[in-house]
Design a protein around this motif. Structure first.
Motif, PDB file in Angstrom:
ATOM      1  N   SER A  98      45.563  56.270  43.526  1.00 47.49           N
ATOM      2  CA  SER A  98      45.062  54.894  43.626  1.00 47.49           C
ATOM      3  C   SER A  98      43.645  54.879  44.186  1.00 47.49           C
ATOM      4  N   ARG A 111      45.304  48.684  46.298  1.00 48.34           N
ATOM      5  CA  ARG A 111      46.424  49.515  45.832  1.00 48.34           C
ATOM      6  C   ARG A 111      46.542  50.824  46.613  1.00 48.34           C
ATOM      7  N   THR A 120      52.355  53.177  45.458  1.00 49.12           N
ATOM      8  CA  THR A 120      52.313  52.574  44.127  1.00 49.12           C
ATOM      9  C   THR A 120      53.682  52.671  43.471  1.00 49.12           C
ATOM     10  N   ASP A 138      46.724  53.760  36.726  1.00 46.86           N
ATOM     11  CA  ASP A 138      47.333  54.245  37.962  1.00 46.86           C
ATOM     12  C   ASP A 138      48.850  54.246  37.777  1.00 46.86           C
TER      13      ASP A 138
HETATM   14 MG   LIG Z   1      49.003  54.949  44.456  1.00 50.19          MG
END
Ligand SMILES: [Mg+2]
Ligand SMILES: Nc1nc2c(ncn2[C@@H]2O[C@H](COP(=O)(O)OP(=O)(O)OP(=O)(O)O)[C@@H](O)[C@H]2O)c(=O)[nH]1
Length: 697
Positions: A98, A111, A120, A138
């Motif tokens: 991220s 994030r 995430t 991502d």
């Molecule tokens: Mg992440």
């Protein structure tokens, strides 16, 4: 084309050797015009099938509810604007994916995790800042405990990606992510390894320290890279490039006053350079694959919908047939019971009048009048008995019909298997997460709905047709002749009657006898009428079933046409990819192809081309694996394809009654083997199972 990312050993043959073996390579064509044409042709064939299917389905009452199932698979008119190149960030949790996303896109810093693992949990794409037409994706981290769902989410993105950036950090064990990394490698995607060298950057002092001696951060890396390389090599893959970077520095560079310095120290530029080069090198092949995939996905969705309709309609027809037979039997029983009750009624009502003369005391002129009244009341009684019985019959027929319908509705299976074959994404998600997701699930629900709808459409069915058939006529028709008889009785015998009750009894008995003799057949006739109407109704329903079956046949044929259109497109796509790689000879010898988009394409070539394809595998964004034409033993060819996929000669090929089993020692993960097996089974038209020796009992 970057040969680096493919299978290493074989591609290192000197090109001149190829010429010596196989002759000078013919000149390749520009693949794009041919491919656009192939895509347009496929689109046309799919649109035709879509329209024809809808026309067929709406034409019949029973299949009409299925139209809603087809509607969402309308084929788009033209290609949508070319989607951006998709770069997938994958790797262990806390590796800095991220952070790298934020660095590459210039946003979405929220994030980034703050110390905890597994920050995430979703997939997120954003356009890259310094690379036009590129989006960075991502994904949730892999390798964490209890992270099967995360792995599934991330893995499902691999087929749609053009390139995978494997983000590893220099402060974690690479073993934790070995399985996921191998799974990625076996999918044949170009992999760029980015080793995130995490040094603290949280204080000014630390930044200063980093900026003074940036290179020291990148010291301890060889061990990590070696481990990653070995996992990739197990799948016969070498990374496109390995880069070292400091993701946090690259991200901080966007806001910090010492930005330019931080950026250059972060070495993010090296990664960008690789991505730029890949973007240019794969531009044409990427376009070929993307354009094909777009229409192909629509074709698969249409195929699945057609399949859902064909299977659903056939099932409804068979259930409706069973329902009809059941309703017919129930109806017959009810009608017969009604006939008997009615006969009893008539005999009883008429019988009651046989003793009428006992009640007569005054044999004067009044008697004729009273008999006329009695006669009218008898006729009314008969009339109402018939009406009542027939009404009751209709009601019970209706109830029985509804009850049968209710019972048979449960015979319609609510679930069915309609998943798109060769949809790796779905396969992958299901296998990993153990759940049915995406359009497959929606389709299943829609099919079930349509089936129930089609069955419900039968409710007005044959029984409804009976209403209004009867009543009113039976006794009415008789009453005139009865009246005349009675009049004559009383006119001619009035005198005698006055004196003779016995004569009255006999006269009435004759009248009643005759009445019964006429009414009973009349009732029989009515019942016959009811039966005829019912049979007619059932016949109409049978015809509706037959018509629906015919629609299912039409839809089945359209499904085959869609399948053929996809197959043709697959072959053209592979030919164009080969042309793009400068491999005109192989392109010309390709006879049939089956793509599993984003994973591989199995290509059937002429015998003469097989060795060349094997010794000098072409480069393509999707690994191509080659085999000869189907032989007498359909599964025998499977081994060559497996060899192309794994770069290893299979240890054994076994023929079983229902499948050809190819055993390979390649360290491909179970899910990849399953996907290969499914696609090869389809390609070879026979069940192929690829397994590892340990899985084989
Ligand atoms: Mg992440
Ligand atoms: N010092 C330093 N910290 C970093 C670097 N890259 C990431 N971090 C920190 O590591 C933590 C995790 O970073 P993320 O980018 O969220 O990691 P991730 O790979 O996305 O993790 P998941 O979302 O859990 O998969 C955050 O606190 C980052 O600030 C780096 O290069 N240096």
């Amino acid at each position: 084309m970057s040969g680096d990312s493919g299978k290493k050993s074989r591609q290192e043959w000197c090109p001149a050797v190829k010429e010596q073996f196989f002759g000078v390579e013919p000149k390749s064509e520009d693949p794009l015009p041919a491919h656009s044409q192939a895509v347009a042709a496929c689109r046309g064939a799919l649109s035709d099938a879509y329209r024809a299917a809808r026309v067929a389905v709406v034409a019949e009452e029973m299949t009409r509810p299925f139209d809603g199932l087809l509607m969402p698979s309308e084929i788009s008119d033209g290609p949508s604007s070319s989607p951006p190149m998709r770069i997938l960030l994958m790797g262990r949790t806390m590796a800095g994916k991220s952070t790298l996303l934020a660095a590459l896109t210039g946003g979405f810093a929220e994030r980034i995790g703050v110390g905890a693992q597994r920050t995430t949990r979703d997939v997120f794409a954003a356009p890259a800042l310094d690379l036009p037409d590129v989006e960075v994706v991502d994904t949730p981290g892999v390798g964490a405990k209890d992270g099967a769902q995360d792995v599934a989410l991330a893995m499902a993105e691999v087929p749609g990606a053009d390139l995978v950036v494997w983000v590893a950090s220099n402060d974690s064990f690479q073993e934790e992510t070995a399985q996921a990394l191998r799974a990625v490698a076996f999918r044949g995607k170009p992999v760029v390894v980015a080793l995130n060298c995490r040094a603290p950057l949280d204080e000014e002092l630390a930044i200063e320290d980093f900026l003074t001696r940036p290179d020291s951060v990148f010291d301890q890396h060889e061990g990590h890279l070696r481990t990653i390389r070995s996992h990739l090599a197990a799948a016969g893959v070498r990374p496109v490039t390995e880069v070292l970077l400091h993701a946090e520095a690259a991200r901080a560079a966007q806001t910090d006053d010492v930005g330019a310095q931080l950026r250059s120290a972060s070495r993010i530029e090296a990664l960008l350079e690789v991505l730029r080069r890949e973007r240019l090198e794969r531009r044409i092949t990427r376009r070929i694959v993307r354009e094909a995939d777009e229409v192909r996905a629509q074709g698969l969705a249409l195929r699945a919908a057609l399949d859902g309709v064909a299977v659903g309609v056939r099932e409804v027809v068979s259930v409706a047939g069973g329902l009809r037979r059941d309703q017919e039997q129930r109806a017959q029983r009810l009608v017969e019971a009604c006939r008997q009750l009615l006969e009893d009624d008539i005999v009883r009502l008429i019988g009651q009048r046989r003793e009428w003369h006992h009640g007569v005391t005054d044999f004067g002129a009044e008697v004729g009048l009273r008999w006329a009244e009695e006669q009218t009341s008898l006729l009314a009684d008969l009339d109402s008995a018939v009406k009542q019985r027939v009404d009751e019959l209709l009601r019970t027929l209706d109830e029985a019909s509804t009850a049968a319908q209710r019972e048979w509705a449960t015979a319609v299976r609510p679930q069915m298997h309609v998943e798109g074959l060769r949809d790796f994404r779905g396969l992958w998600k299901r296998r990993v997460a153990g759940s049915v997701v995406g359009t497959g699930g929606a389709l299943v629900a829609a099919v079930a709905g349509a089936k129930i709808g089609a069955l419900a459409g039968l409710s007005s069915g044959p029984l409804g047709a009976v209403v209004g058939v009867v009543v009113g006529g039976i006794v009415g028709a008789l009453s005139r002749s009865l009246r005349m008889k009675a009049q004559s009785l009383f006119k001619s015998k009035a005198a005698i009657l006055e004196e003779n009750r016995e004569l009255l009894r006999a006269g009435i008995a004759t009248i009643l006898e005759e009445l019964q003799a006429q009414v009973l057949p009349e009732v029989d006739g009515t019942i016959r009428d009811v039966r005829r109407q019912l049979t007619g109704g059932f016949e109409v329903q049978g015809e509706k079933g037959a018509a629906a079956s015919a629609v299912a046949d039409v839809v089945g044929r359209l499904e085959e046409a869609v399948e053929a259109a996809i197959s043709t497109l697959d072959l053209q796509t592979v030919r164009c990819l080969l042309h793009a790689d400068g491999r005109a000879r192989l392109a010309a010898s390709a006879e049939r192809a089956t793509r599993l988009p984003g994973v591989f394409a199995a290509v059937q070539v002429r015998d003469s081309a097989s060795t060349e394809a094997w010794l000098f595998p072409p480069s393509s964004p999707e690994p191509l694996t080659f085999g000869r034409a189907r032989s007498h033993y359909p599964g025998a060819g499977a081994a060559t394809y497996v060899l192309g996929l794994t770069d290893q000669v299979p240890v054994a090929v076994r023929t079983r009654a229902n499948a050809t089993v190819v055993i390979t020692e390649a360290a491909a993960p179970e899910m990849v083997l399953a996907a290969w097996s499914e696609a090869l089974s389809h390609h070879l038209g026979t069940m192929v199972e690829i397994t590892r020796p340990d899985a084989e009992e």
